[in-house]
Design a protein around this motif. Structure first.
Motif, short mmCIF file in Angstrom:
data_model
loop_
_atom_site.label_atom_id
_atom_site.label_comp_id
_atom_site.label_asym_id
_atom_site.label_seq_id
_atom_site.Cartn_x
_atom_site.Cartn_y
_atom_site.Cartn_z
N PRO A 71 2.35 0.62 1.21
CA PRO A 71 3.30 -0.20 1.96
C PRO A 71 3.71 0.43 3.29
O PRO A 71 4.02 -0.29 4.24
N LYS A 72 3.69 1.75 3.38
CA LYS A 72 4.04 2.46 4.62
C LYS A 72 3.07 3.63 4.79
O LYS A 72 3.44 4.79 4.65
N PRO A 73 1.80 3.32 5.12
CA PRO A 73 0.80 4.38 5.20
C PRO A 73 1.04 5.30 6.41
O PRO A 73 1.70 4.92 7.38
N LEU A 74 0.45 6.47 6.31
CA LEU A 74 0.46 7.38 7.44
C LEU A 74 -0.44 6.82 8.53
O LEU A 74 -1.23 5.90 8.31
N GLU A 75 -0.34 7.38 9.72
CA GLU A 75 -1.02 6.84 10.91
C GLU A 75 -2.52 6.59 10.71
O GLU A 75 -3.04 5.55 11.09
N LYS A 76 -3.23 7.53 10.10
CA LYS A 76 -4.68 7.39 9.92
C LYS A 76 -5.08 6.26 8.99
O LYS A 76 -6.22 5.83 8.98
N ALA A 77 -4.12 5.77 8.20
CA ALA A 77 -4.43 4.70 7.23
C ALA A 77 -3.73 3.39 7.57
O ALA A 77 -3.71 2.47 6.74
N HIS A 79 -4.67 0.90 9.09
CA HIS A 79 -5.56 -0.27 8.97
C HIS A 79 -5.60 -0.85 7.55
O HIS A 79 -6.10 -1.96 7.36
N ILE A 80 -5.08 -0.11 6.55
CA ILE A 80 -5.05 -0.66 5.19
C ILE A 80 -3.61 -0.91 4.72
O ILE A 80 -3.38 -1.09 3.51
N GLU A 81 -2.68 -0.98 5.62
CA GLU A 81 -1.29 -1.25 5.24
C GLU A 81 -1.19 -2.54 4.42
O GLU A 81 -1.66 -3.60 4.85
N ASN A 82 -0.65 -2.42 3.22
CA ASN A 82 -0.46 -3.53 2.27
C ASN A 82 -1.76 -4.12 1.71
O ASN A 82 -1.71 -5.09 0.95
N TYR A 83 -2.92 -3.59 2.11
CA TYR A 83 -4.17 -4.03 1.50
C TYR A 83 -4.20 -3.51 0.06
O TYR A 83 -3.66 -2.45 -0.22
N VAL A 84 -4.84 -4.25 -0.83
CA VAL A 84 -4.81 -3.92 -2.26
C VAL A 84 -6.20 -3.51 -2.75
O VAL A 84 -7.19 -4.18 -2.48
N ALA A 85 -6.24 -2.39 -3.48
CA ALA A 85 -7.48 -1.91 -4.10
C ALA A 85 -7.29 -1.92 -5.62
O ALA A 85 -6.16 -1.97 -6.12
N PHE A 86 -8.40 -1.86 -6.34
CA PHE A 86 -8.37 -2.01 -7.80
C PHE A 86 -9.21 -0.94 -8.48
O PHE A 86 -10.15 -0.41 -7.91
N TRP A 87 -8.87 -0.69 -9.74
CA TRP A 87 -9.64 0.21 -10.60
C TRP A 87 -9.34 -0.16 -12.04
O TRP A 87 -8.91 -1.29 -12.30
N LYS A 88 -9.60 0.73 -12.99
CA LYS A 88 -9.33 0.51 -14.42
C LYS A 88 -10.00 -0.75 -14.97
O LYS A 88 -9.36 -1.60 -15.59
N GLY A 89 -11.29 -0.88 -14.71
CA GLY A 89 -12.03 -1.98 -15.29
C GLY A 89 -12.05 -3.28 -14.49
O GLY A 89 -12.67 -4.25 -14.90
N VAL A 90 -11.38 -3.29 -13.35
CA VAL A 90 -11.44 -4.47 -12.48
C VAL A 90 -12.81 -4.45 -11.81
O VAL A 90 -13.17 -3.46 -11.17
N LYS A 91 -13.57 -5.52 -11.98
CA LYS A 91 -14.94 -5.59 -11.44
C LYS A 91 -14.90 -6.06 -9.99
O LYS A 91 -14.34 -7.12 -9.68
N ILE A 92 -15.49 -5.26 -9.11
CA ILE A 92 -15.59 -5.59 -7.70
C ILE A 92 -17.06 -5.98 -7.42
O ILE A 92 -17.97 -5.19 -7.70
N THR A 93 -17.28 -7.17 -6.93
CA THR A 93 -18.63 -7.61 -6.55
C THR A 93 -18.63 -7.96 -5.07
O THR A 93 -17.61 -8.35 -4.51
N GLN A 94 -19.80 -7.76 -4.45
CA GLN A 94 -19.90 -8.05 -3.01
C GLN A 94 -21.01 -9.03 -2.73
O GLN A 94 -21.93 -9.17 -3.40
#
Length: 94
Positions: A71-77, A79-94
């Motif tokens: 929600p409040k990333p450091l300067e280098k990040a 570009h991903i402010e409030n972007y959501v990533a997943f793990w623990k069995g969540v399947k990501i397909t492209q």
């Protein structure tokens, strides 16, 4: 188009993703908020900052702290402010 799926539902879908350290981050407007519940879990990354987590709840099942965002990333990040990533069995397909 990249998408995140868990327990038979698409949780997020967007072509406007960011990839950081091998993780796909989805823009907040592409994530179906009806499947997310705020988690009390948090972690800290030395260059991204403090990550907040969501539990994913689909069809009566809960995947604890299976999504995270900055929600409040450091300067280098910024570009991903409030972007959501997943793990623990969540399947990501492209």
């Amino acid at each position: 188009m990249p998408k995140a799926e868990w327990n038979g539902e698409v949780i997020a879908e967007s072509s406007d993703i960011q990839e950081v350290e091998g993780n796909i981050y989805f823009p907040p407007n592409s994530v179906k908020s009806e499947f997310l519940q705020q988690s009390s879990h948090s972690t800290t990354c030395p260059w991204k900052g403090v990550a907040s987590y969501y539990n994913i709840v689909v069809n009566g099942k809960t995947n604890e702290s299976a999504a995270w965002y900055y929600p409040k990333p450091l300067e280098k990040a910024k570009h991903i402010e409030n972007y959501v990533a997943f793990w623990k069995g969540v399947k990501i397909t492209q």
